[in-house]
Design an enzyme around this catalytic site. Structure first.
Site, mmCIF file in Angstrom:
data_model
loop_
_atom_site.group_PDB
_atom_site.id
_atom_site.type_symbol
_atom_site.label_atom_id
_atom_site.label_comp_id
_atom_site.label_asym_id
_atom_site.label_seq_id
_atom_site.Cartn_x
_atom_site.Cartn_y
_atom_site.Cartn_z
ATOM 1 N N SER A 33 48.768 32.493 29.998
ATOM 2 C CA SER A 33 49.676 32.719 31.114
ATOM 3 C C SER A 33 51.097 32.294 30.713
ATOM 4 O O SER A 33 51.652 32.857 29.782
ATOM 5 C CB SER A 33 49.174 31.989 32.361
ATOM 6 O OG SER A 33 49.851 32.442 33.513
ATOM 7 N N ASP A 90 43.629 42.013 35.284
ATOM 8 C CA ASP A 90 44.559 40.926 35.597
ATOM 9 C C ASP A 90 45.531 41.375 36.680
ATOM 10 O O ASP A 90 46.291 42.324 36.492
ATOM 11 C CB ASP A 90 45.326 40.526 34.331
ATOM 12 C CG ASP A 90 46.027 39.179 34.466
ATOM 13 O OD1 ASP A 90 46.406 38.818 35.596
ATOM 14 O OD2 ASP A 90 46.220 38.501 33.444
ATOM 15 N N HIS A 104 42.873 37.275 35.692
ATOM 16 C CA HIS A 104 43.842 36.531 34.883
ATOM 17 C C HIS A 104 43.172 35.500 33.987
ATOM 18 O O HIS A 104 43.667 35.190 32.917
ATOM 19 C CB HIS A 104 44.868 35.865 35.799
ATOM 20 C CG HIS A 104 46.013 35.247 35.058
ATOM 21 N ND1 HIS A 104 46.716 35.919 34.076
ATOM 22 C CD2 HIS A 104 46.586 34.019 35.140
ATOM 23 C CE1 HIS A 104 47.679 35.134 33.609
ATOM 24 N NE2 HIS A 104 47.608 33.980 34.225
#
Length: 710
Positions: free
Chosen positions: A580, A655, A687
């Site tokens: 991320s 995602d 995600h």
């Protein structure tokens, strides 16, 4: 060899085999950190309402034990078989069971809601919701149940009647769900008033928000699934707050007082139900007004306070009302640099700044029964801790938790007892009971579940940031057989962004167990919480504003400099991995500091901030129209020609947080630049890659590092 020698040898072999430490497997380290290796705790601890008795679960959450504050000896209270027998349910554990009052439990199974009476051990069915019901929210007494189906809001009355609150045919108008993509502390969209006279709810109009396509590969042919994804600088949601009056069966709506795409956040009810208090934040996120509205009419009454900042204002907590008999409220603000507690009248007068700490308050837990003391979580002077304090309405502050570490505290209804469960660097878990004079007794202390395993150690230190003055916390994990005369390769694990802190004074120091597994493969695993990360105050975090990746990279390089100063570090064998924001940092480090790391693995990376969502992205970067230079500087696509090391990019194909457009855009640039990189997709994962597939993920990541960092 004579008989005596043979027996001696067999004895030696037996003793040696028995005493040999076990090796962690990678699968164990990924899946069992919070299962097999979970410290002993009083699981499911709850106070029985309006008593000084408490319960917790044993035997894999199938038995409820009870004890009193005066006698800590626990006895069996209820078993799962008791409940299943009375209700004809098939519950497998006590998880999710709540107290309704001192004699009644709320039981949930497959959309059915039961009341179970503990004394006669009997129960009845209250409601049954459909399989499509979501966002289920009970009122304070757990008698009315509100929920959403698709985009509309409904609730059951106390007598089981189903009420339709909204009936929107346009599915882009969504009621009763979170909005602003869970930013600003928002995790729900339904707000019962204290006495259940009203039901307030968030509503968002997403009609103008762009659709973003995701592919469902489980059908033949593959199916397009559109989500609403508001990208930076583009059309956003239009929020409203609805207030449904149960008596009149009418709804009034509150719209932003500024622009129609301003944020309405942190809704709370006054104890007398006359008003709702809402924080309105402009889309630029630099001006916030705490507004009061009439609950009957939705009419604006007054603004209690306004906050402005050149960088951002970020309300994350609703107004807190210490007393059920007063509309005076506590507001958490970091306007003086750290989250502190401010006591206001509903008319907007600042009565008292209750705390003046140079460390952040994180969350208000509750107040005592009289409403004269407020309990809250805060880091204290050491930002790796999470402690609990109380403060009275005159500003007298007291530390409740006496031990350093990360604490979870559960306070009795009358505020006279505190259940405290904590861990720190050397304590797996300890459970304590404090009385109102803060005298404690130990209820449980966990043994070390890693005893008998080959597991290394972590060193927590500080280094100076790139500004030369700010302390940054570091964690260096070494193998169990560490030899200071050897040269070790290093894996740097990075996150680096706002709202996250990697290093905490908890057991394993905030690390994932797989990092200790990696250390046993002959690695050092290093992390530094750079400027921009959490729990250090506004100045520390806000250095990222408008230039994401700049100061964070500089601080990570300071971490590398520290590593290279250590005689046992092989400075030519450095790898970096993150997910991320950590994926953004990994790609940024590999491309903008190409001579530092030999290998990088970036998961779910932001690669170009213009593809990210409005609520988070515009807080830190503004819009491209306002800050094109900052977007260009942070854009990893602009640096692909500089790649030297081996880079693996990973993404979940579903995602909905960092959409795959980020990785695809970066890969396209690598192809155009004739640069070879590696890519791996996790089909249908969002995600984060969770469940058993996470073992595959970490095997992929760590094998890639080991194989390419030779």
């Amino acid at each position: 060899m004579n008989k005596f020698s043979i027996l001696t040898l067999l004895f030696f072999i037996t003793i040696s085999s028995f005493g040999q430490p076990k090796k962690l497997t990678l699968e164990e380290s990924v899946l069992q950190q919070n299962q097999k290796f979970r410290a002993d705790k009083l699981s499911g601890f709850q106070w029985i309402p309006n008593t000084n008795r408490y319960v917790y679960y044993t035997d894999s959450f199938t038995k409820m034990m009870s004890a009193s504050t005066t006698d800590a000896k626990a006895t069996e209270f209820i078993t799962l078989s008791d409940i299943n027998s009375a209700l004809n349910t098939k519950l497998k554990n006590f998880a999710g069971i709540e107290w309704m009052d001192s004699n009644a439990l709320l039981i949930t199974e497959n959309g059915k809601y039961f009341v179970y009476m503990t004394a006669p051990k009997k129960g009845t069915l209250m409601y049954e919701t459909s399989k499509n019901a979501e966002n289920k929210t009970f009122d304070k007494k757990r008698r009315h149940l509100a929920f959403t189906e698709k985009n509309n809001l409904y609730f059951y009355t106390i007598d089981g009647k189903l009420i339709t609150v909204t009936n929107e045919t346009n599915e882009a108008i969504v009621s009763g769900q979170f909005f602003a993509r869970n930013e600003f502390g928002i995790d729900n969209g339904i707000f019962w008033s204290p006495k259940s006279t009203f039901l307030a709810f968030y509503q968002k109009d997403q009609t103008e928000v762009a659709d973003y396509p995701l592919l469902d590969i489980t059908e033949t042919p593959g199916k397009l699934v559109n989500i609403k994804y508001p990208m930076i600088g583009q059309k956003s949601e239009k929020p409203r707050v609805g207030i449904y009056n149960l008596a009149s069966q009418k709804t009034v709506y509150i719209s932003p007082r500024g622009n129609q795409d301003d944020y309405l956040t942190n809704l709370s009810w006054t104890p007398d139900e006359k008003y709702v208090v809402i924080a309105e934040l402009n889309r630029g996120q630099n001006t916030m007004s705490l507004n009061v509205y009439d609950a009957q009419t939705g009419t604006f009454v007054r603004t209690i306070l306004t906050e402005k900042s050149e960088k951002w204002v970020e309300p994350e907590h609703p107004a807190f009302f210490p007393s059920d008999n007063s509309n005076n409220l506590v507001w958490i603000s970091e306007k003086d640099g750290f989250n502190n507690l401010y006591y206001y009248s509903i008319e907007g007068k600042l009565i008292k700044q209750l705390t003046q700490n140079k460390f952040p308050a994180r969350e208000i837990l509750k107040s005592n029964a009289a409403g004269t003391e407020i309990y809250f979580k805060a880091t204290g002077d050491n930002p790796t801790n999470m402690l609990v304090y109380k403060v009275d309405l005159k500003g007298k502050q007291t530390l409740i938790t006496k031990d350093q570490g990360v604490h979870t505290v559960n306070i009795s209804n009358d505020g006279n007892w505190f259940f405290d469960e904590y861990s720190n660097h050397s304590t797996p878990s300890k459970s304590l009971l404090y009385d109102k004079n803060l005298k404690s007794k130990t209820l449980l202390e966990s043994k070390n579940k890693y005893e008998g395993y080959e597991i290394g150690t972590a060193e927590i230190k500080t280094i100076k940031s790139a500004d030369g003055t700010t302390d940054l916390y570091t964690r260096l994990i070494k193998p169990s057989n560490f030899d200071p005369n050897k040269k070790y390769p290093v894996l740097v694990y990075v996150y680096g962004g706002p709202h996250a802190q990697m290093i905490t004074n908890s057991y394993l120091d905030g690390a994932n167990l797989w990092m200790y597994w990696m250390a046993e493969q002959g690695y050092l695993v290093f992390t530094v919480d750079n400027r921009g990360s959490d729990n250090r105050g506004f100045a520390f975090e806000s250095v990222v504003h408008g230039r994401l990746g700049v100061n964070e990279i500089d601080d990570q390089i300071k971490g590398v400099d520290y590593l290279k100063s250590l005689p046992y570090v092989d400075g030519n064998r450095l790898a970096v991995h993150g997910w991320s924001y950590g994926g953004f940092m990994t790609t940024s480090l590999m491309l903008r500091k190409p001579d530092v790391f030999k290998v990088g693995v970036a998961g779910g990376p932001v690669t170009d901030w213009k593809y990210y969502e409005i609520m988070y992205g515009e807080r830190y970067m503004d819009t491209p129209a306002e800050n094109q230079k900052g977007f260009d500087e942070a854009n990893t696509l602009n640096y692909v020609k500089d790649l030297k090391g081996k880079l693996l990019l990973i993404h979940g194909t579903s995602d909905d947080v960092v959409v795959m457009q980020h990785n695809f855009a970066l890969i396209k640039k690598f192809v155009e630049a004739e640069k070879q990189v590696d890519f791996f997709a996790y089909p249908m994962h969002k995600h984060n890659v969770l469940g058993k597939d996470r073992v595959h993920l970490m095997t992929k990541v760590l094998n890639y590092v080991i194989e390419n960092n030779k």
